[in-house]
Design a protein around this motif. Structure first.
Motif, PDB file in Angstrom:
ATOM      1  N   ARG A 149       1.064  -1.339  -0.341  1.00  0.00           N
ATOM      2  CA  ARG A 149       0.072   0.311   0.199  1.00  0.00           C
ATOM      3  C   ARG A 149       0.891   1.440   0.059  1.00  0.00           C
ATOM      4  N   GLU A 150       2.273   0.962   0.025  1.00  0.00           N
ATOM      5  CA  GLU A 150       2.554   2.124  -0.002  1.00  0.00           C
ATOM      6  C   GLU A 150       2.847   3.379  -1.432  1.00  0.00           C
ATOM      7  N   GLY A 151       2.593   4.583  -1.145  1.00  0.00           N
ATOM      8  CA  GLY A 151       2.272   5.566  -2.343  1.00  0.00           C
ATOM      9  C   GLY A 151       3.066   5.163  -3.015  1.00  0.00           C
ATOM     10  N   GLY A 152       4.956   5.122  -2.738  1.00  0.00           N
ATOM     11  CA  GLY A 152       5.527   5.267  -4.246  1.00  0.00           C
ATOM     12  C   GLY A 152       5.972   3.611  -4.736  1.00  0.00           C
ATOM     13  N   LEU A 153       4.864   2.685  -4.149  1.00  0.00           N
ATOM     14  CA  LEU A 153       5.051   1.305  -4.960  1.00  0.00           C
ATOM     15  C   LEU A 153       3.319   1.046  -5.869  1.00  0.00           C
ATOM     16  N   ARG A 154       2.494   2.112  -5.263  1.00  0.00           N
ATOM     17  CA  ARG A 154       1.357   1.672  -6.368  1.00  0.00           C
ATOM     18  C   ARG A 154       1.226   1.641  -7.375  1.00  0.00           C
ATOM     19  N   ALA A 155       1.820   2.654  -8.077  1.00  0.00           N
ATOM     20  CA  ALA A 155       2.233   2.607  -9.866  1.00  0.00           C
ATOM     21  C   ALA A 155       2.657   1.237 -10.717  1.00  0.00           C
ATOM     22  N   VAL A 156       3.201   0.881  -9.956  1.00  0.00           N
ATOM     23  CA  VAL A 156       3.959  -0.364 -10.611  1.00  0.00           C
ATOM     24  C   VAL A 156       3.258  -1.552 -10.216  1.00  0.00           C
ATOM     25  N   ARG A 157       2.692  -1.666  -8.740  1.00  0.00           N
ATOM     26  CA  ARG A 157       2.155  -2.881  -8.517  1.00  0.00           C
ATOM     27  C   ARG A 157       0.856  -2.749  -9.650  1.00  0.00           C
ATOM     28  N   ASP A 158       0.292  -1.829  -9.185  1.00  0.00           N
ATOM     29  CA  ASP A 158      -1.047  -1.980 -10.601  1.00  0.00           C
ATOM     30  C   ASP A 158      -0.771  -1.819 -11.534  1.00  0.00           C
ATOM     31  N   ARG A 159       0.355  -1.718 -11.749  1.00  0.00           N
ATOM     32  CA  ARG A 159       0.559  -2.014 -13.415  1.00  0.00           C
ATOM     33  C   ARG A 159       0.861  -3.430 -13.831  1.00  0.00           C
ATOM     34  N   CYS A 160       1.857  -4.387 -12.338  1.00  0.00           N
ATOM     35  CA  CYS A 160       1.991  -5.815 -12.019  1.00  0.00           C
ATOM     36  C   CYS A 160       0.497  -6.232 -11.955  1.00  0.00           C
ATOM     37  N   LEU A 161      -0.445  -5.975 -11.724  1.00  0.00           N
ATOM     38  CA  LEU A 161      -1.937  -6.484 -11.485  1.00  0.00           C
ATOM     39  C   LEU A 161      -2.233  -6.713 -12.501  1.00  0.00           C
ATOM     40  N   ALA A 162      -2.232  -5.561 -13.107  1.00  0.00           N
ATOM     41  CA  ALA A 162      -2.927  -5.421 -14.695  1.00  0.00           C
ATOM     42  C   ALA A 162      -2.339  -6.295 -15.543  1.00  0.00           C
ATOM     43  N   VAL A 163      -1.165  -5.937 -15.643  1.00  0.00           N
ATOM     44  CA  VAL A 163      -0.320  -7.754 -16.209  1.00  0.00           C
ATOM     45  C   VAL A 163      -0.672  -8.798 -15.927  1.00  0.00           C
ATOM     46  N   MET A 164      -0.475  -9.001 -14.571  1.00  0.00           N
ATOM     47  CA  MET A 164      -0.884 -10.984 -14.299  1.00  0.00           C
ATOM     48  C   MET A 164      -2.364 -10.647 -14.502  1.00  0.00           C
ATOM     49  N   GLY A 165      -3.997 -10.012 -14.702  1.00  0.00           N
ATOM     50  CA  GLY A 165      -4.820 -10.318 -15.151  1.00  0.00           C
ATOM     51  C   GLY A 165      -5.053 -10.647 -16.971  1.00  0.00           C
TER      52      GLY A 165
END
Length: 171
Positions: A149-165
């Motif tokens: 949930r760290e703000g600095g990691l949210r964008a890459v986390r969300d991109r990773c989740l989207a790619v996994m989907g």
């Protein structure tokens, strides 16, 4: 007896018996410290090439895949030396580390470096036998990513989740 001592001394001094690059003298497998020193001394490409030539690159990728902080810390220094052989291995190792410690892996992902691109690492870049339970891997990885949930990691986390989907399993 003297010839044996002289001969053994010559072997000890011979470059053929010296430790390979990325590996300290007198030790077996490379360590994060020895690989870092080799990268500093020789550059990423030659250091990683020497590890591969000596069949020791698996030690590096095994450490990354285990989410070992010391091995993960080397990934940015390794990036310029990743090639067609070592790049996919590092991508797969990072993907294996992702569910174990996403907070350490996500900051390493870099769309400017093919092997570290979230589009590759998060797309399950595995060979057929690396992850026998792909559904379990995806479930664990998504759950681990959602905990970030760290703000600095949210964008890459969300991109990773989207790619996994969107990713199709290769196994």
């Amino acid at each position: 007896m003297l010839p044996c001592l002289v001969l053994s001394s010559l072997f000890a001094l011979s470059p053929a018996w010296a430790a390979p690059a990325g590996q300290p003298a007198g030790q077996g497998a490379p360590t994060p410290g020895s690989v870092a020193a080799s990268i500093r001394a020789d550059g990423a490409g030659p250091a990683l090439g020497a590890l591969a030539d000596n069949d020791m690159f698996d030690t590096v990728t095994d450490g990354i895949a285990a989410a070992d902080p010391a091995w993960l810390a080397l990934v940015p220094a390794m990036a310029p030396g990743l090639d067609a052989d070592s790049g996919p291995a590092v991508s797969a190792a990072l993907a294996l580390a992702l569910p174990l410690n996403p907070r350490l892996v996500l900051p390493l992902l870099d769309p400017g470096t093919p092997a570290l691109d979230p589009a590759r690492v998060c797309a399950r870049p595995f060979m057929h036998d690396e992850v026998p339970d792909m559904k379990g891997y995806v479930r664990r990885t998504r759950a681990a990513l959602r905990q970030v949930r760290e703000g600095g990691l949210r964008a890459v986390r969300d991109r990773c989740l989207a790619v996994m989907g969107r990713a199709k399993s290769v196994s």
